[in-house]
Design an enzyme around this catalytic site. Structure first.
Site, PDB file in Angstrom:
ATOM      1  CB  CYS A  69       4.054   5.483  -0.367  1.00  0.00           C
ATOM      2  SG  CYS A  69       3.121   6.167  -1.870  1.00  0.00           S
ATOM      3  CG  HIS A  79       4.897  15.503   4.071  1.00  0.00           C
ATOM      4  ND1 HIS A  79       4.414  15.438   2.890  1.00  0.00           N
ATOM      5  CD2 HIS A  79       5.365  14.269   4.133  1.00  0.00           C
ATOM      6  CE1 HIS A  79       4.349  14.358   2.280  1.00  0.00           C
ATOM      7  NE2 HIS A  79       4.515  13.474   3.176  1.00  0.00           N
ATOM      8  CD  GLU A 120       4.711  12.185  -4.238  1.00  0.00           C
ATOM      9  OE1 GLU A 120       5.577  11.376  -3.848  1.00  0.00           O
ATOM     10  OE2 GLU A 120       3.695  11.888  -4.335  1.00  0.00           O
ATOM     11  CB  CYS A 133       1.191  13.613  -2.113  1.00  0.00           C
ATOM     12  SG  CYS A 133       2.467  12.947  -1.078  1.00  0.00           S
ATOM     13  N   GLY A 174       1.236  13.463   1.868  1.00  0.00           N
ATOM     14  CA  GLY A 174       1.322  15.327   1.885  1.00  0.00           C
ATOM     15  C   GLY A 174      -0.001  15.868   2.197  1.00  0.00           C
TER      16      GLY A 174
HETATM   17  N1  LIG Z   1       7.730  11.030  -2.367  1.00  0.00           N
HETATM   18  C1  LIG Z   1       7.539  10.633  -0.928  1.00  0.00           C
HETATM   19  C2  LIG Z   1       7.239   9.100  -1.047  1.00  0.00           C
HETATM   20  C3  LIG Z   1       5.846   8.823  -1.836  1.00  0.00           C
HETATM   21  C4  LIG Z   1       4.688   9.785  -1.161  1.00  0.00           C
HETATM   22  C5  LIG Z   1       3.487   9.613  -1.924  1.00  0.00           C
HETATM   23  N2  LIG Z   1       3.358   9.288  -3.034  1.00  0.00           N
HETATM   24  C6  LIG Z   1       2.037   9.316  -1.015  1.00  0.00           C
HETATM   25  O1  LIG Z   1       0.944   9.016  -1.639  1.00  0.00           O
HETATM   26  O2  LIG Z   1       2.313   9.742   0.484  1.00  0.00           O
HETATM   27  C7  LIG Z   1       9.022  10.773  -0.227  1.00  0.00           C
HETATM   28  O3  LIG Z   1       9.914  10.859  -0.793  1.00  0.00           O
HETATM   29  O4  LIG Z   1       8.844  10.701   1.106  1.00  0.00           O
END
Ligand SMILES: N[C@H](CCC[C@H](N)C(=O)O)C(=O)O
Length: 276
Positions: free
Chosen positions: A75, A161, A210, A219, A222
């Site tokens: 994250c 991703h 997400e 994100c 992301g």
């Molecule tokens: N939902 C993402 C994790 C959080 C990523 C995001 N909040 C960031 O800032 O990178 C996943 O399931 O891989």
């Protein structure tokens, strides 16, 4: 049992952060879902647990759970908030940290202006390691949902991703297409879905659906994925300003085999206690 926590956010991507070094605690999936609820609980996109290091030359271990209660590998916005949290809580005096996660070690550096730069590791491009059910590695893949053939780039930053290019992010069907692609069987562990509008070669607009949450205001991984995929598709330069609904990140990438760097803010919102 009363648990102390901090509520933090990075460009509106918000977190419950818990120091499990001084208060050893574990949360099951149902508890996380309840705590994540924005009416019955604290409300957050992800829960971040700060743990003692599990290997030498690492300052902290960091566990990440989506609002659906599932543990994930990485994250980006959370890493910036964690760097600020451990400093605020007096768990370290260092401005540079090495932090291990489920799938690797990242490093953070706090700047005088309060922004944090995180080295997010080297993106993994081989489909099998994203994971994605495609034999050959490519800069673009087809994913069909609802009779629409989407063209996406894909990679892993520890977490999976994919990113599609759209004319206008404000008109993108983020919820419909995002949830359909996220659950597509081509992604055995699901996937985070980015919708990228290229404004210039050093500037994109991005919205992200997400995994485990839905669309968030920002994100971090992301933004890294979009910048790298955009560069691999020869649409973007090495430094990209990423404008997300919640604010802006700067991503730097020297190209394949090199680590990605993400720079942006991390804000403390409030400290609290909750009865588990
Ligand atoms: N939902 C993402 C994790 C959080 C990523 C995001 N909040 C960031 O800032 O990178 C996943 O399931 O891989």
């Amino acid at each position: 049992m009363l648990i102390s926590f901090a509520k933090m956010q990075g460009l509106g991507n918000d977190f419950m952060v818990v120091d499990t070094i001084s208060q050893p605690i574990y949360f099951n999936e149902a508890q996380i879902r309840r705590l994540a609820d924005r009416h019955y609980g604290i409300g957050f996109d992800q829960l971040l647990l700060v743990e003692a290091p599990q290997q030498p030359d690492v300052d902290f271990h960091y566990r990440i759970f989506n609002a659906d209660g599932k543990e994930v590998e990485q994250c980006g916005n959370g890493a910036r908030c964690l760097a600020k949290f451990v400093k605020m809580m007096g768990l370290t005096w260092k401005y540079k940290l090495r932090i291990s996660t489920l799938k690797g070690v990242i490093s953070s550096r706090m700047h005088k202006d309060g922004n944090v730069t995180v080295e997010m590791g080297v993106p993994v491009l081989s489909p099998q390691r994203i994971p994605m059910r495609y034999a050959e590695q490519n800069t673009e893949y087809s994913v069909e949902t609802h009779g629409i053939r989407h063209k996406v780039g894909a990679l892993s930053l520890g977490n999976p991703h994919c990113v599609m290019t759209v004319e206008d992010v404000s008109r993108a069907s983020v919820d419909d297409w995002g949830s359909a692609i996220c659950q597509h069987n081509i992604f055995p562990e699901q996937v985070n879905v980015g919708f990228m509008q290229v404004v210039e070669r050093n500037h994109i607009k991005l919205r992200v659906y997400e995994r485990g949450v839905g669309e968030t205001l920002a994100c971090g991984t992301g933004a890294c994925a979009a910048a790298a995929i955009g560069q691999l598709q020869d649409k973007l330069d090495k430094r990209v300003k990423v404008q997300l609904p919640g604010g802006r990140l700067t991503i730097d990438w020297e190209g394949d085999g090199q680590p990605l760097y993400m720079t942006g803010p991390a804000e403390f919102v409030f400290e609290g206690q909750i009865e588990l």
